[in-house]
Scaffold this motif. Structure first.
Motif, PDB file in Angstrom:
ATOM      1  N   UNK A 189      24.868 -16.861   3.890  1.00  0.00           N
ATOM      2  CA  UNK A 189      24.387 -17.990   3.215  1.00  0.00           C
ATOM      3  C   UNK A 189      23.815 -18.006   2.036  1.00  0.00           C
ATOM      4  N   UNK A 190      23.047 -16.829   1.719  1.00  0.00           N
ATOM      5  CA  UNK A 190      22.567 -16.574   0.466  1.00  0.00           C
ATOM      6  C   UNK A 190      22.906 -15.269  -0.171  1.00  0.00           C
ATOM      7  N   UNK A 191      23.819 -14.694   0.327  1.00  0.00           N
ATOM      8  CA  UNK A 191      24.563 -13.626  -0.380  1.00  0.00           C
ATOM      9  C   UNK A 191      24.169 -12.428  -0.151  1.00  0.00           C
ATOM     10  N   UNK A 192      23.139 -12.529   0.775  1.00  0.00           N
ATOM     11  CA  UNK A 192      22.354 -11.045   1.143  1.00  0.00           C
ATOM     12  C   UNK A 192      23.606 -10.136   1.654  1.00  0.00           C
ATOM     13  N   UNK A 193      24.337 -10.653   2.317  1.00  0.00           N
ATOM     14  CA  UNK A 193      25.588  -9.963   2.962  1.00  0.00           C
ATOM     15  C   UNK A 193      26.830 -10.768   2.763  1.00  0.00           C
ATOM     16  N   UNK A 194      27.758 -10.219   2.393  1.00  0.00           N
ATOM     17  CA  UNK A 194      29.299 -11.116   2.256  1.00  0.00           C
ATOM     18  C   UNK A 194      29.746 -11.326   3.338  1.00  0.00           C
ATOM     19  N   UNK A 195      30.646 -12.398   3.104  1.00  0.00           N
ATOM     20  CA  UNK A 195      31.305 -12.713   4.461  1.00  0.00           C
ATOM     21  C   UNK A 195      32.435 -11.754   5.046  1.00  0.00           C
ATOM     22  N   UNK A 238      23.309  -3.013  -2.242  1.00  0.00           N
ATOM     23  CA  UNK A 238      23.334  -3.731  -3.458  1.00  0.00           C
ATOM     24  C   UNK A 238      22.331  -4.652  -3.728  1.00  0.00           C
ATOM     25  N   UNK A 239      22.058  -5.482  -2.614  1.00  0.00           N
ATOM     26  CA  UNK A 239      20.922  -6.672  -2.751  1.00  0.00           C
ATOM     27  C   UNK A 239      19.679  -5.722  -3.263  1.00  0.00           C
ATOM     28  N   UNK A 240      19.291  -4.732  -2.924  1.00  0.00           N
ATOM     29  CA  UNK A 240      18.012  -3.875  -3.104  1.00  0.00           C
ATOM     30  C   UNK A 240      18.005  -3.697  -4.840  1.00  0.00           C
ATOM     31  N   UNK A 241      19.391  -3.214  -4.996  1.00  0.00           N
ATOM     32  CA  UNK A 241      19.335  -2.659  -6.311  1.00  0.00           C
ATOM     33  C   UNK A 241      19.596  -3.698  -7.569  1.00  0.00           C
ATOM     34  N   UNK A 242      20.851  -4.616  -7.128  1.00  0.00           N
ATOM     35  CA  UNK A 242      21.226  -5.539  -8.187  1.00  0.00           C
ATOM     36  C   UNK A 242      20.516  -6.861  -7.615  1.00  0.00           C
ATOM     37  N   UNK A 243      20.278  -7.352  -6.701  1.00  0.00           N
ATOM     38  CA  UNK A 243      19.690  -8.601  -6.195  1.00  0.00           C
ATOM     39  C   UNK A 243      21.050  -9.247  -5.717  1.00  0.00           C
ATOM     40  N   UNK A 244      20.721 -10.427  -5.272  1.00  0.00           N
ATOM     41  CA  UNK A 244      21.915 -11.267  -4.482  1.00  0.00           C
ATOM     42  C   UNK A 244      22.725 -12.035  -5.570  1.00  0.00           C
TER      43      UNK A 244
END
Length: 577
Positions: free
Chosen positions: A100-106, A566-572
């Motif tokens: 829902x928040x882009x932490x993980x892609x569908x 990716x989330x840790x490096x570039x954000x959501x």
């Protein structure tokens, strides 16, 4: 010429009762051969094939946790397996709040069901369709295709079965609250998570438009979550991190206007967890500025307001919203309700099965996962037959030695007995037969036996509607199917107390391996086996490792881990896509 000479010799080898016509086309090089009669050898081969027993037809409804676990372990060579589901993929649903928040892609949490079934020995057929009706009397299911209606061909079809496995999951329970279906989001499917993601971005895009009043901006940026269970709390935590780590950097003008509110009808959030975890989550949300309204029941939802009643005072309260997530539990799907009416379970809230996952009142039908509940038999219902089976000399007195002979069967057949022993810190079942002063007895009569076991059934609990339960049920049932022929001749289950013989298999026994509750800020809480409770940053890393290891394929495992990196490096990703 040697080619035609060869075929001439071959033709002469057949009897006059088997004329073979051979047509050769010089231009195309084609060869057609047909016979007007079978030779004796061919006839015997045909008769042999006709004598071979047909495979039993197994129809599986669903591609969720229970169905996929069943299909992964099933020996498909032994059955004619057909799968029907409106989704042609398996979804790792515990990560839906992260989508829902882009932490993980569908795409990272879905695996095509055909990728899973093609790895099995034997053929498994799949059709993307929805089951509309189950006809247990004629052993048929009626389905309708979920594919684009503009394509040619009939959308509806039916399938016959010898065994039916119902694993269609459940739908969101709205409790018939007005306005919920029209104005709330849900979080049961991948598509739900994608819609929520777009709605969150829409709220921000609308809030930063010129000429809006501050009150209108606050309304658009008020996110309300109804339900304080694991899904609602994890979404609230993910949303908080998404807003404060990513979106507020992009929309700095509305930093002070964003608000998240959790509405819970109970006294605490996460009330199915240990109370220490509930307190930990509430304190964490308080520090993060997330409002938690407990003891409130939502009475209706409109396009602008959530109206609720405070249980303690009876006061009516309304809060404005930009988006509402409804996460208050699950209900039975219409196709299952209709099936329940047909088999005499219409007065029940959820489909009931026995301890072997067989639907009560219906032969050769099994139900797994969220769509059903295991109706565990009470030991007090069988107490007289147990006593009679154990009392081998029919003396009316049960000696301790006689009791010891049936102890193992009792514990296997009635799992609540083992739970009761643990709650009382008894080392074995014989401790139940001690007198009121704790002294051991050599024997008991039927009344003493009833008294000793009278409180055992208080330990009976319904299984939670979780992925962990569904996956274990699917694996259990596939094992039963794989060993069906062996179970008839060499049963492994406990003895039948009400008649001779043994059950073919041991009843399903759920093994709890723990549960997690991420609360944001790279922190999580967990209940682990042995009544252990873990909270904090280290638990979040345990959550990462467990969820990565539980992925159904290396493809999704790599994608999920790369999304976290990716989330840790570039954000959501803050786009709507």
């Amino acid at each position: 010429m040697s080619f035609f000479s060869y075929f001439n010799r071959v033709l002469h080898g057949y009897s006059s009762g088997s004329k073979l016509l051979v047509l050769c086309s010089i231009s195309s090089g084609g060869l057609i051969a047909c016979a007007d009669a079978h030779s004796d050898g061919e006839r015997s081969a045909v008769e042999h094939n006709q004598e071979e027993p047909q495979k039993k037809r197994v129809v599986v409804l669903g591609t969720g946790w229970a169905a996929t676990s069943f299909l992964k372990d099933l020996d498909a060579k032994s059955y004619d397996v057909k799968v029907v589901s409106p989704r042609n993929y398996f979804a790792f649903t515990p990560l839906l709040p992260s989508v829902t928040c882009g932490t993980v892609e569908a795409r990272s949490i879905v695996e095509p069901i055909r990728n899973i079934t093609k790895k099995r020995s034997g053929q498994i057929q799949f059709w993307e369709a929805e089951c509309l009706k189950i006809d247990p009397a004629n052993k048929k299911v009626f389905c309708r295709s979920s594919v684009d209606e503009n394509l040619v061909g009939s959308d509806e079809f039916s399938l016959e079965y010898d065994y039916l496995v119902i694993a269609v999951g459940a739908q969101v329970n709205t409790f018939n609250t007005p306005g919920v279906l029209e104005h709330c989001h849900f979080l049961k499917e991948v598509e739900d998570a994608q819609r929520i993601r777009r709605a969150v971005i829409d709220c921000f895009e609308k809030a930063v438009l010129p000429d809006l009043t501050e009150e209108e901006r606050k309304t658009n940026l008020h996110f309300v979550i109804v339900g304080g269970g694991p899904t609602g709390i994890e979404f609230a935590a993910e949303l908080h991190d998404f807003l404060h780590e990513d979106l507020l950097k992009i929309y700095p003008l509305v930093t002070d206007l964003v608000k998240i509110t959790v509405i819970q009808s109970g006294d605490h959030i996460l009330n199915m967890f240990d109370e220490r975890i509930s307190l930990f989550a509430e304190q964490k949300f308080q520090r993060d500025g997330i409002d938690v309204l407990t003891g409130c029941r939502v009475v209706n939802v409109s396009d602008k307001l959530v109206n609720m009643k405070i249980k303690s005072t009876g006061e009516d309260v309304s809060v404005s919203h930009g988006m509402v997530l409804w996460s208050t539990g699950v209900g039975t799907r219409p196709v299952v309700k209709d099936f329940m009416e047909q088999i005499g379970q219409g007065n029940r809230r959820i489909l009931a099965t026995d301890e072997w996952l067989r639907v009560k009142g219906c032969e050769d039908v099994y139900a797994l996962g969220d769509c059903a509940t295991v109706d565990q038999r009470k030991i007090m219902e069988d107490i007289s037959t147990i006593f009679k089976a154990a009392d081998k000399d029919d003396s009316g007195i049960l000696a301790i030695e006689e009791f010891q002979d049936v102890v193992e069967d009792i514990i296997i057949r009635y799992p609540q007995v083992e739970l009761y022993l643990k709650s009382k810190h008894f080392s074995n079942l014989a401790d139940l037969l001690k007198d009121s002063e704790g002294n051991e007895r050599d024997a008991v009569d039927i009344e003493g036996f009833k008294l000793a076991l009278s409180h055992v059934d208080l330990q009976m609990k319904s299984l939670p509607a979780t992925a962990q339960v569904a996956a274990q049920q699917g694996a259990y049932l596939s094992r039963c199917f794989n060993l069906k022929s062996k179970g008839k001749h060499d049963p492994e289950g406990p003895r039948r107390f009400n008649r001779s013989g043994r059950h073919e298999f041991r009843p399903f026994r759920y093994r709890h391996f723990g549960k997690f509750a991420p609360v944001g800020g790279e922190q999580a809480a967990a209940e682990l086996p042995g009544d252990w409770v873990s909270m904090g940053h280290s638990t979040q890393w345990l959550w990462y490792s467990v969820y990565a290891s539980k992925q159904v394929s290396w493809r999704t495992r790599v994608l999920v881990v790369s999304d976290w990196t990716r989330r840790f490096i570039f954000g959501r990703d803050s786009s709507r896509i």
